[in-house]
Design a protein around this motif. Structure first.
Motif, mmCIF file in Angstrom:
data_model
loop_
_atom_site.group_PDB
_atom_site.id
_atom_site.type_symbol
_atom_site.label_atom_id
_atom_site.label_comp_id
_atom_site.label_asym_id
_atom_site.label_seq_id
_atom_site.Cartn_x
_atom_site.Cartn_y
_atom_site.Cartn_z
ATOM 1 N N ARG A 108 55.873 29.612 22.430
ATOM 2 C CA ARG A 108 56.874 29.099 23.373
ATOM 3 C C ARG A 108 58.177 28.760 22.660
ATOM 4 O O ARG A 108 59.275 29.029 23.156
ATOM 5 N N LEU A 111 60.059 31.945 21.619
ATOM 6 C CA LEU A 111 60.605 32.661 22.772
ATOM 7 C C LEU A 111 61.774 31.896 23.392
ATOM 8 O O LEU A 111 62.749 32.503 23.836
ATOM 9 N N TRP A 128 58.225 42.514 15.827
ATOM 10 C CA TRP A 128 57.383 43.411 16.621
ATOM 11 C C TRP A 128 57.217 44.764 15.936
ATOM 12 O O TRP A 128 56.136 45.348 15.938
ATOM 13 N N ALA A 163 50.538 42.295 26.858
ATOM 14 C CA ALA A 163 51.297 41.771 28.004
ATOM 15 C C ALA A 163 50.494 40.813 28.895
ATOM 16 O O ALA A 163 50.973 39.721 29.205
ATOM 17 N N PRO A 164 49.262 41.180 29.315
ATOM 18 C CA PRO A 164 48.548 40.270 30.223
ATOM 19 C C PRO A 164 48.185 38.939 29.567
ATOM 20 O O PRO A 164 48.024 37.932 30.268
ATOM 21 N N TYR A 167 51.398 36.899 29.532
ATOM 22 C CA TYR A 167 51.681 36.603 30.947
ATOM 23 C C TYR A 167 50.861 35.401 31.426
ATOM 24 O O TYR A 167 51.368 34.536 32.138
ATOM 25 N N LEU A 170 52.535 32.373 29.715
ATOM 26 C CA LEU A 170 53.918 32.040 30.058
ATOM 27 C C LEU A 170 54.209 32.017 31.545
ATOM 28 O O LEU A 170 55.168 31.387 31.977
ATOM 29 N N ARG B 108 63.318 32.483 34.465
ATOM 30 C CA ARG B 108 63.285 31.681 33.230
ATOM 31 C C ARG B 108 63.328 30.197 33.546
ATOM 32 O O ARG B 108 62.644 29.379 32.923
ATOM 33 N N LEU B 111 59.987 28.982 35.030
ATOM 34 C CA LEU B 111 58.919 28.984 34.030
ATOM 35 C C LEU B 111 59.128 27.880 32.996
ATOM 36 O O LEU B 111 58.171 27.253 32.551
ATOM 37 N N ALA B 115 56.402 24.902 32.344
ATOM 38 C CA ALA B 115 55.826 24.568 31.043
ATOM 39 C C ALA B 115 55.852 23.052 30.829
ATOM 40 O O ALA B 115 54.988 22.499 30.156
ATOM 41 N N HIS B 159 48.285 41.442 39.022
ATOM 42 C CA HIS B 159 48.738 40.875 37.754
ATOM 43 C C HIS B 159 48.935 41.976 36.707
ATOM 44 O O HIS B 159 49.817 41.872 35.856
ATOM 45 N N ALA B 162 52.335 43.295 37.340
ATOM 46 C CA ALA B 162 53.412 42.345 37.044
ATOM 47 C C ALA B 162 53.536 42.018 35.556
ATOM 48 O O ALA B 162 54.652 41.859 35.037
ATOM 49 N N ALA B 163 52.379 41.913 34.855
ATOM 50 C CA ALA B 163 52.396 41.393 33.476
ATOM 51 C C ALA B 163 53.353 42.131 32.541
ATOM 52 O O ALA B 163 54.160 41.490 31.849
ATOM 53 N N PRO B 164 53.325 43.478 32.487
ATOM 54 C CA PRO B 164 54.218 44.153 31.537
ATOM 55 C C PRO B 164 55.700 43.960 31.862
ATOM 56 O O PRO B 164 56.547 44.035 30.968
ATOM 57 N N TYR B 166 57.111 41.087 33.325
ATOM 58 C CA TYR B 166 57.441 39.743 32.825
ATOM 59 C C TYR B 166 57.470 39.726 31.289
ATOM 60 O O TYR B 166 58.288 39.044 30.675
ATOM 61 N N TYR B 167 56.565 40.451 30.693
ATOM 62 C CA TYR B 167 56.462 40.509 29.221
ATOM 63 C C TYR B 167 57.744 41.077 28.609
ATOM 64 O O TYR B 167 58.237 40.581 27.607
ATOM 65 N N LEU B 170 60.363 38.285 29.038
ATOM 66 C CA LEU B 170 60.159 37.009 28.342
ATOM 67 C C LEU B 170 59.781 37.137 26.875
ATOM 68 O O LEU B 170 59.965 36.212 26.105
ATOM 69 N N VAL B 171 59.211 38.281 26.494
ATOM 70 C CA VAL B 171 58.671 38.386 25.131
ATOM 71 C C VAL B 171 59.444 39.394 24.282
ATOM 72 O O VAL B 171 60.053 39.026 23.284
ATOM 73 N N THR B 172 59.425 40.662 24.683
ATOM 74 C CA THR B 172 60.021 41.660 23.787
ATOM 75 C C THR B 172 61.531 41.816 24.004
ATOM 76 O O THR B 172 62.229 42.280 23.106
ATOM 77 N N GLU B 174 62.882 44.006 25.757
ATOM 78 C CA GLU B 174 63.250 45.395 26.062
ATOM 79 C C GLU B 174 63.781 45.471 27.493
ATOM 80 O O GLU B 174 63.387 44.682 28.351
#
Lengths: 200, 200
Positions: A108, A111, A128, A163-164, A167, A170, B108, B111, B115, B159, B162-164, B166-167, B170-172, B174
């Motif tokens: 967290r 990110l 990555w 990803a899952p 997900y 987060l 964002r 979320l 958290a 899910h 959706a997961a990739p 959001y990923y 929020l994460v990569t 891209e």
């Protein structure tokens, strides 16, 4: 490389490195990227800040290397003989990391930093790339054994596994369970077998 | 329900509701859950704060309803005749939302709030339940047409779509592209067809 930065396995430099990396991840988890500094990390590690500056140069580079080393030690790329079991173990390792209080807090923290700073985004992109290169071997072996279609993109499969799990951490807040990790790996594998991540 | 809260389509109450929901999402995107209040939302919407308190009771409930209404209007569950195309359009809709500056900022913001607060986590869990109920029909029709195995869990497939997305946000980091949205839907479908989300 000067005498003071030469690594001797098990020697003072190796111990300092381990202490600084641990302090970096702990500081990140406790306080977040914006709030920490080379000074605060050095103090936590019990080493002189000049040593840290000389060796890593910047906070961003130190954080990148500390996270890469942590990921490397926590998530070794498995090699069990089948891509199915390799992906399942990889998914379990990511789940164990993200599901732990320290892993969740560090993730967290990084990110949140990345959302605010191009410097941290660039650092994470490099992170990555390093992780992907290390685990692409799982996919390449699967293709070589005929378990996956030719041209399967390692990055596509790896992100489908990860990803899952991110997900849940987060977005939905559902618990990260071993059962879910296995389902995630199975879903990524089914998609890869169906050619979804194949570029040829 | 009192006279003052009766909804007349196109009437003053409906206009107030739309204004309050828009102000809520704008406030969330600009300032984040912690920083906003019923007062600041009412001021932005140009309505009296008492009206907002009487109708929604709390900031959390107002935010939940505003997000649900926004998601409902932006992401209608498609019904094209095949589960493959339905999932692809759903994925494209999520990608368009998360890929827009306002959708990304709102996501964002919510979320980050979730958290930090059990209240917002509970609100988001309710939000997901509502969304899932609305789009579970896609999966149920796919099962009825024999395109998916009996016992396929709608939540698992949704899910997985959706997961990739959001990923990436929020994460990569891209970019969220239509091509990636299509790949995401195809991966979820392949996994569902292989029985990964089937509970029977």
């Amino acid at each position: 490389m000067t005498a003071s930065t030469t690594r001797r396995p098990g020697g003072r430099t190796a111990r300092n490195t381990a202490a600084v990396f641990t302090a970096t991840v702990d500081e990140l988890a406790d306080r977040g990227f914006d709030e920490i500094s080379i000074e605060s990390i050095a103090a936590r590690a019990g080493v002189h800040k000049t040593t840290v500056y000389r060796r890593w140069g910047s906070k961003a580079e130190l954080v990148r290397q500390a996270l890469a080393a942590t990921a490397q030690s926590m998530i070794e790329a498995p090699d069990t003989g089948t891509v199915s079991e390799d992906l399942r173990l990889l998914s379990r390792a990511v789940q164990a990391t993200l599901g732990s209080p320290r892993g969740a807090a560090t993730t967290r923290s990084v990110l949140a930093g990345a959302a605010a700073s191009p410097e941290i985004r660039a650092m994470m992109a490099k992170f990555w790339d390093t992780r992907l290169a290390a685990i692409a071997a799982i996919i390449d072996r699967g293709v070589a054994r005929g378990e996956l279609p030719a041209g399967t993109e390692p990055a596509g499969v790896m992100h489908a596994v990860a990803a899952p799990l991110y997900y849940r951490l987060l977005v939905t807040g559902e618990p990260l369970t071993p059962e879910h990790a296995d389902e995630t790996a199975a879903a990524a594998l089914a998609a890869a077998r169906a050619g979804v991540f194949s570029r040829t």
